[in-house]
Scaffold this motif. Structure first.
Motif, PDB file in Angstrom:
ATOM      1  N   MET A 119      -7.312  13.601  27.981  1.00  0.00           N
ATOM      2  CA  MET A 119      -8.420  13.783  29.116  1.00  0.00           C
ATOM      3  C   MET A 119      -9.510  14.993  28.761  1.00  0.00           C
ATOM      4  SD  MET A 119      -8.130  11.537  31.459  1.00  0.00           S
ATOM      5  CE  MET A 119      -7.704  10.577  29.993  1.00  0.00           C
ATOM      6  N   GLY A 120      -9.126  16.078  28.252  1.00  0.00           N
ATOM      7  CA  GLY A 120      -9.895  17.052  27.697  1.00  0.00           C
ATOM      8  C   GLY A 120     -11.060  16.597  26.637  1.00  0.00           C
ATOM      9  N   GLN A 121     -10.299  15.473  25.890  1.00  0.00           N
ATOM     10  CA  GLN A 121     -11.092  15.097  24.793  1.00  0.00           C
ATOM     11  C   GLN A 121     -12.268  14.106  25.280  1.00  0.00           C
ATOM     12  OE1 GLN A 121     -11.289  15.775  21.268  1.00  0.00           O
ATOM     13  NE2 GLN A 121     -10.394  17.440  21.999  1.00  0.00           N
ATOM     14  N   LEU A 122     -11.810  13.433  26.438  1.00  0.00           N
ATOM     15  CA  LEU A 122     -12.582  12.056  26.750  1.00  0.00           C
ATOM     16  C   LEU A 122     -13.603  12.826  27.792  1.00  0.00           C
ATOM     17  CD1 LEU A 122      -9.975   9.389  27.691  1.00  0.00           C
ATOM     18  CD2 LEU A 122     -11.659   9.456  25.873  1.00  0.00           C
ATOM     19  N   ASP A 123     -13.173  13.841  28.579  1.00  0.00           N
ATOM     20  CA  ASP A 123     -14.283  14.330  29.730  1.00  0.00           C
ATOM     21  C   ASP A 123     -15.257  15.285  29.263  1.00  0.00           C
ATOM     22  OD1 ASP A 123     -15.454  14.571  32.261  1.00  0.00           O
ATOM     23  OD2 ASP A 123     -13.855  15.597  32.993  1.00  0.00           O
ATOM     24  N   ARG A 124     -16.023  15.130  28.280  1.00  0.00           N
ATOM     25  CA  ARG A 124     -16.827  16.217  27.773  1.00  0.00           C
ATOM     26  C   ARG A 124     -18.086  15.334  27.068  1.00  0.00           C
ATOM     27  NH1 ARG A 124     -16.197  17.096  22.072  1.00  0.00           N
ATOM     28  NH2 ARG A 124     -14.598  15.790  21.239  1.00  0.00           N
ATOM     29  N   TRP A 125     -19.038  15.977  27.081  1.00  0.00           N
ATOM     30  CA  TRP A 125     -20.275  15.373  26.366  1.00  0.00           C
ATOM     31  C   TRP A 125     -20.238  15.248  24.924  1.00  0.00           C
ATOM     32  CZ3 TRP A 125     -23.350  13.068  29.717  1.00  0.00           C
ATOM     33  CH2 TRP A 125     -23.618  13.466  31.039  1.00  0.00           C
ATOM     34  N   THR A 126     -20.657  13.990  24.670  1.00  0.00           N
ATOM     35  CA  THR A 126     -20.728  13.871  23.043  1.00  0.00           C
ATOM     36  C   THR A 126     -22.098  13.452  22.628  1.00  0.00           C
ATOM     37  OG1 THR A 126     -20.038  11.556  23.258  1.00  0.00           O
ATOM     38  CG2 THR A 126     -18.002  12.998  22.904  1.00  0.00           C
ATOM     39  N   PRO A 127     -22.456  14.038  21.268  1.00  0.00           N
ATOM     40  CA  PRO A 127     -23.769  13.554  21.106  1.00  0.00           C
ATOM     41  C   PRO A 127     -23.881  12.134  20.547  1.00  0.00           C
ATOM     42  CG  PRO A 127     -22.482  14.769  19.181  1.00  0.00           C
ATOM     43  CD  PRO A 127     -21.754  14.815  20.435  1.00  0.00           C
ATOM     44  N   LEU A 128     -25.278  11.767  20.522  1.00  0.00           N
ATOM     45  CA  LEU A 128     -25.685  10.548  19.804  1.00  0.00           C
ATOM     46  C   LEU A 128     -26.738  10.948  18.785  1.00  0.00           C
ATOM     47  CD1 LEU A 128     -25.916   8.362  22.928  1.00  0.00           C
ATOM     48  CD2 LEU A 128     -24.063   8.347  21.205  1.00  0.00           C
ATOM     49  N   GLY A 129     -26.634  10.022  17.870  1.00  0.00           N
ATOM     50  CA  GLY A 129     -27.938  10.263  16.831  1.00  0.00           C
ATOM     51  C   GLY A 129     -27.544  10.355  15.523  1.00  0.00           C
ATOM     52  N   TYR A 130     -28.149   9.927  14.349  1.00  0.00           N
ATOM     53  CA  TYR A 130     -27.558  10.547  13.233  1.00  0.00           C
ATOM     54  C   TYR A 130     -28.726  10.405  12.120  1.00  0.00           C
ATOM     55  CZ  TYR A 130     -26.563   5.718  12.120  1.00  0.00           C
ATOM     56  OH  TYR A 130     -26.660   4.371  12.061  1.00  0.00           O
ATOM     57  N   SER A 131     -30.106  10.174  12.503  1.00  0.00           N
ATOM     58  CA  SER A 131     -31.003   9.830  11.613  1.00  0.00           C
ATOM     59  C   SER A 131     -32.315  10.379  12.141  1.00  0.00           C
ATOM     60  CB  SER A 131     -31.049   8.444  11.339  1.00  0.00           C
ATOM     61  OG  SER A 131     -32.111   8.259  10.025  1.00  0.00           O
ATOM     62  N   LEU A 132     -33.146  11.480  11.546  1.00  0.00           N
ATOM     63  CA  LEU A 132     -34.084  11.753  12.175  1.00  0.00           C
ATOM     64  C   LEU A 132     -35.296  12.506  11.181  1.00  0.00           C
ATOM     65  CD1 LEU A 132     -34.362  15.186  12.236  1.00  0.00           C
ATOM     66  CD2 LEU A 132     -32.582  14.871  13.741  1.00  0.00           C
ATOM     67  N   ALA A 133     -36.423  12.800  11.559  1.00  0.00           N
ATOM     68  CA  ALA A 133     -37.421  13.355  10.646  1.00  0.00           C
ATOM     69  C   ALA A 133     -37.997  14.482  11.672  1.00  0.00           C
ATOM     70  CB  ALA A 133     -38.529  12.629  10.375  1.00  0.00           C
ATOM     71  N   GLY A 134     -38.036  15.662  11.102  1.00  0.00           N
ATOM     72  CA  GLY A 134     -38.606  16.715  11.732  1.00  0.00           C
ATOM     73  C   GLY A 134     -39.273  17.916  10.773  1.00  0.00           C
ATOM     74  N   VAL A 135     -39.602  19.091  11.311  1.00  0.00           N
ATOM     75  CA  VAL A 135     -40.095  20.263  10.664  1.00  0.00           C
ATOM     76  C   VAL A 135     -39.302  21.235  10.565  1.00  0.00           C
ATOM     77  CG1 VAL A 135     -42.289  21.566  10.695  1.00  0.00           C
ATOM     78  CG2 VAL A 135     -42.499  19.228  11.273  1.00  0.00           C
ATOM     79  N   VAL A 136     -39.222  21.856   9.387  1.00  0.00           N
ATOM     80  CA  VAL A 136     -38.357  23.239   9.219  1.00  0.00           C
ATOM     81  C   VAL A 136     -38.914  24.433   9.924  1.00  0.00           C
ATOM     82  CG1 VAL A 136     -37.332  24.743   7.757  1.00  0.00           C
ATOM     83  CG2 VAL A 136     -37.430  22.207   7.030  1.00  0.00           C
ATOM     84  N   VAL A 137     -37.993  25.022  10.990  1.00  0.00           N
ATOM     85  CA  VAL A 137     -38.582  26.125  11.667  1.00  0.00           C
ATOM     86  C   VAL A 137     -37.824  27.378  11.429  1.00  0.00           C
ATOM     87  CG1 VAL A 137     -39.562  24.875  13.626  1.00  0.00           C
ATOM     88  CG2 VAL A 137     -37.045  25.510  13.664  1.00  0.00           C
ATOM     89  N   ALA A 138     -36.681  27.519  10.669  1.00  0.00           N
ATOM     90  CA  ALA A 138     -36.134  28.414  10.238  1.00  0.00           C
ATOM     91  C   ALA A 138     -35.138  28.049   8.995  1.00  0.00           C
ATOM     92  CB  ALA A 138     -35.224  29.171  11.146  1.00  0.00           C
ATOM     93  N   VAL A 139     -35.158  28.964   8.092  1.00  0.00           N
ATOM     94  CA  VAL A 139     -34.301  28.490   6.856  1.00  0.00           C
ATOM     95  C   VAL A 139     -32.992  29.798   6.749  1.00  0.00           C
ATOM     96  CG1 VAL A 139     -34.324  28.793   4.252  1.00  0.00           C
ATOM     97  CG2 VAL A 139     -36.273  27.963   5.678  1.00  0.00           C
ATOM     98  N   GLY A 140     -31.703  29.180   6.619  1.00  0.00           N
ATOM     99  CA  GLY A 140     -30.551  30.053   6.396  1.00  0.00           C
ATOM    100  C   GLY A 140     -30.516  30.327   4.935  1.00  0.00           C
ATOM    101  N   GLU A 141     -29.715  31.376   4.583  1.00  0.00           N
ATOM    102  CA  GLU A 141     -29.304  31.779   3.264  1.00  0.00           C
ATOM    103  C   GLU A 141     -28.603  30.781   2.317  1.00  0.00           C
ATOM    104  OE1 GLU A 141     -26.709  35.251   1.054  1.00  0.00           O
ATOM    105  OE2 GLU A 141     -26.506  34.904   3.251  1.00  0.00           O
ATOM    106  N   GLY A 142     -29.118  30.513   1.282  1.00  0.00           N
ATOM    107  CA  GLY A 142     -28.548  29.276   0.455  1.00  0.00           C
ATOM    108  C   GLY A 142     -29.228  28.179   0.671  1.00  0.00           C
TER     109      GLY A 142
END
Length: 724
Positions: free
Chosen positions: A84-107
């Motif tokens: 129930m803990g695994q089911l009763d939670r919000w899960t994301p959708l989507g896996y393909s996008l285009a966007g603009v870089v707003v911050a860059v991490g080390e590496g």
């Protein structure tokens, strides 16, 4: 920010307000311009979420098997709570996008703020205004490629990997069965490769769309018998989905003698043996975007495969797809059937489900940024997602006196990490405890934080651990992140003057343990508790009390840990420590509870997965701990036998106990199912913080148990006993 999510238990789909993710090392922060709706994969997931529990079980028999195994070992109550803990939670959708870089991490310095990128991954390229994306799942978009076309790149890589698995030559004939989004892209890629392309789909509009893209001929399934000519097609690409075996049977009919079948979609594959044998057909599978997919070292750690050994990785497939668009070898304009604002996502999915919206290519658009996202200051090694520690900026220690408690009032608690274990075994108890007020929860994933806030009643959800540690209104902090971050976060929380509850292990090696001990000495804050819950289990407490006073004991602890899952993060021993170091403290703490003495010597044989350890204690007690992984997880996990002072005691997997004394035998069974003590340990910790009382487990015992756990690993590697 806004993010699209679905509750898998109820099927509800919504656009939520969630905290923006932080920019971590090894990746970039991307503000979405367009994200593509996968009308196949996503609608299938949305449809599954609308099923009843029985329907969900039929759709995912693999998960049902896991539940049955868990129930056999942990009991039905614990298994139900976990499910129930695994089911009763919000899960994301989507896996393909285009966007603009707003911050860059080390590496990730190959990117710069302002770059337009295409991003992949069902954990990273989500339908959200801002996403953190690892470096190997992001590709710079060539000049001249429109963002709405670049958003197709991940699905394009799926189609491209399928084409590569076909290994076709110029002039050969390919037949694509299923002309949805992936099928349409495959048609275009095959045409660009100089292959003669045929198509099959029950929807006439999709057939016409494929013909306009260059398919020589198309047909519905009932009219496709002669479409491949007298010899048949060289390669059949199965890009269809569903539970019918008809697409496969049609593929076998259309294939030439010694032809190839390549499965790209998720469809039923009951191979007709006679027909496949007579044609000597070869069946291949295409795995998602290409090599690197599902490999954490590639996707999360940024370790690329050398091109000389693996020419086309998932990232290079995405790059190639974008290059074809830039060179005008692929025209995606006819595939864009609609661009919809992210605020109306729920209505868009419903319209696609009912057929009100048709076509194969629908995208979400996002509002422009209202304020810039601050660049990252993180300098620590890249952290894994899910329950990895959120960003904790480096800085000088904050020296504060230990917290004095708030006698009589509820304990204000902050939580860092809200993954599967915390969400099923810790947070439900805390949310139900009137003595605890849940303040701020921090997780690396925006949606996980928002789900925890909604489900358990936190006041605030963030993606920065520092926001929890710096909150002076909080009395205590609970740390439930991945193991590699425990010691660092414990030190930071102690320096911040908090009482600390950290899930096991306290530390992965002696250096980390000494850092914690030094921090306690430097700050004077010894308000520390480790999640050794078994000593608080009701059956354990009752059995220990009935056993009574004793001299030296002989103890035997058998742990049937079972095999490790192939995708378990325990396999990353270089980062997370060995499996025994991660879990062994539980059992050594139980032995410490029974002996009431400190361990003095450890000797272990075996290897990292299967361990036989002997522990000697200061009072003369001797314990044998067998940690095994070769048995079945359907068998009980733990069995403890204790002998001494003319008595014998047995704990049977926290479901029953037996005590033998000179007066006879007494057996007890748990009436409420297996209880390993999580509720009681959390209540004891909260009471100690509230009343400024001693911690439930003495610090000396916590350190000694952790040192003994590490010593087992040392003894395994040196093959010598370790004196403590």
């Amino acid at each position: 920010m806004k993010q699209v999510a679905q509750n898998y238990k109820s099927g509800d789909l919504a656009v939520l307000e969630v905290p923006e993710p932080s920019c971590r090392p090894g990746g970039i922060l991307v503000r979405s311009v367009h994200s593509l709706i996968s009308t196949g994969t996503e609608l299938m997931k949305v449809g599954e979420a609308r099923l009843s529990l029985v329907g969900k079980a039929k759709a995912r028999p693999d998960q049902v098997r896991k539940v049955l195994t868990s129930a056999a070992q942990q009991g039905p109550t614990a298994a139900y709570r976990k499910v129930m803990g695994q089911l009763d939670r919000w899960t994301p959708l989507g896996y393909s996008l285009a966007g603009v870089v707003v911050a860059v991490g080390e590496g990730a310095e190959e990117f710069a703020v302002g770059d337009v990128v295409a991003c992949a991954g069902n954990e990273f390229a989500l339908h959200a205004e801002v996403n953190w994306v690892p470096v190997n799942l992001a590709v710079a978009v060539p000049h001249g490629v429109a963002p709405e076309h670049a958003a197709f790149a991940t699905v394009g890589a799926i189609a491209m990997q399928g084409v590569r698995r076909g290994e076709m030559a110029l002039g050969e004939t390919a037949c694509v069965i299923g002309l949805g989004l992936v099928g349409q892209l495959m048609v275009r890629l095959l045409v660009a490769s100089g292959v003669r392309v045929l198509g099959v789909d029950p929807v006439p509009e999709r057939c016409r769309l494929a013909e306009k893209a260059g398919a020589r001929a198309t047909a519905g399934p009932d009219e496709a018998a002669g479409i491949a000519g007298p010899h048949g097609a060289d390669v059949i690409f199965l890009a269809a989905g569903g539970h019918s075996n008809d697409p496969l049977r049609l593929a076998v009919d259309l294939a030439r003698d010694r032809g190839r079948l390549v499965d790209v979609g998720k469809t039923r594959l009951d191979l007709p043996w006679n027909e496949c044998y007579e044609k000597e057909l070869e069946v291949r599978f295409s795995r998602s975007y290409g090599p690197g997919r599902y490999d954490d070292r590639y996707e999360l750690d940024g370790i690329d495969y050398p091109a000389g050994y693996v020419r086309w990785t998932e990232r290079r497939n995405i790059e190639c797809f974008l290059d074809l668009i830039a060179a005008e070898s692929l025209d995606l304009t006819p595939l864009v059937d609609g661009i919809h604002p992210i605020s109306g996502a729920a209505e868009v999915y419903e319209a696609l489900r009912t057929g009100e919206l048709t076509g194969v290519g629908h995208l979400f658009s996002y509002p422009p940024a209202t304020a810039p996202v601050a660049p990252a200051t993180e300098t620590l090694p890249a952290a894994r997602p899910e329950t990895a520690a959120p960003t904790v900026p480096a800085g000088p220690p904050v020296r504060r006196p230990p917290h004095a408690g708030r006698p009589g009032g509820p304990v204000r608690l902050g939580v860092i990490g809200a993954g599967a274990y915390a969400g099923s075994m810790l947070l439900p108890h805390l949310a139900a405890d009137p003595a605890v007020a849940l303040g701020t929860v921090a997780t690396t994933r925006s949606l996980t934080a928002a789900s925890a806030r909604e489900r358990f009643g936190f006041e605030r959800a963030v993606t920065e651990a520092e926001e929890v540690l710096a909150d002076e209104s909080l009395d205590a902090v609970l740390i439930a992140t991945r193991h590699h971050s425990h010691a660092r976060l414990v030190c930071r929380a102690l320096e911040a003057g908090k009482a600390v509850f950290v899930e096991k292990p306290l530390a992965l090696d002696e250096h980390q343990l000494e850092e914690i001990v030094a921090t306690v000495a430097r700050t004077g804050n010894d308000r520390l508790m480790v999640g050794f819950n078994r000593r608080f289990a009701p059956l354990m407490v009752e059995l220990r009390e009935r056993f009574g006073e004793h001299g030296p004991l002989s103890l035997r602890y058998l742990v049937n840990a079972g095999p490790l899952a192939a995708d378990s993060w325990y396999r990353d021993a270089g980062r997370e420590g060995s499996r025994f170091v991660g879990e062994g403290g539980h059992f050594l703490d139980v032995l410490a509870l029974w002996t009431g003495a400190l361990p003095t010597r450890v000797h272990a044989v075996g290897h990292d997965q299967d361990v036989q350890a002997t522990i000697t204690y200061a009072d003369g007690s001797l314990a044998s701990l067998a940690y095994t992984t070769g048995g079945t997880p359907r068998a009980p996990k733990e069995l403890l036998d204790v002998s001494g002072a003319g008595r014998n005691a047995r704990l049977d997997n926290f479901a029953g106990t037996t005590l033998w004394t000179p007066r006879g035998k007494v057996a007890r069974r748990s009436r409420l199912g297996q209880d390993k003590g999580q509720r009681a340990e959390l209540a004891a910790f909260a009471a100690a913080v509230r009343d400024d009382a001693p911690m439930p487990i003495p610090l000396e015992s916590l350190v000694a148990t952790t040192r003994a756990t590490i010593a087992v690993a040392t003894s395994l590697s040196t093959r010598e006993q370790v004196l403590l």
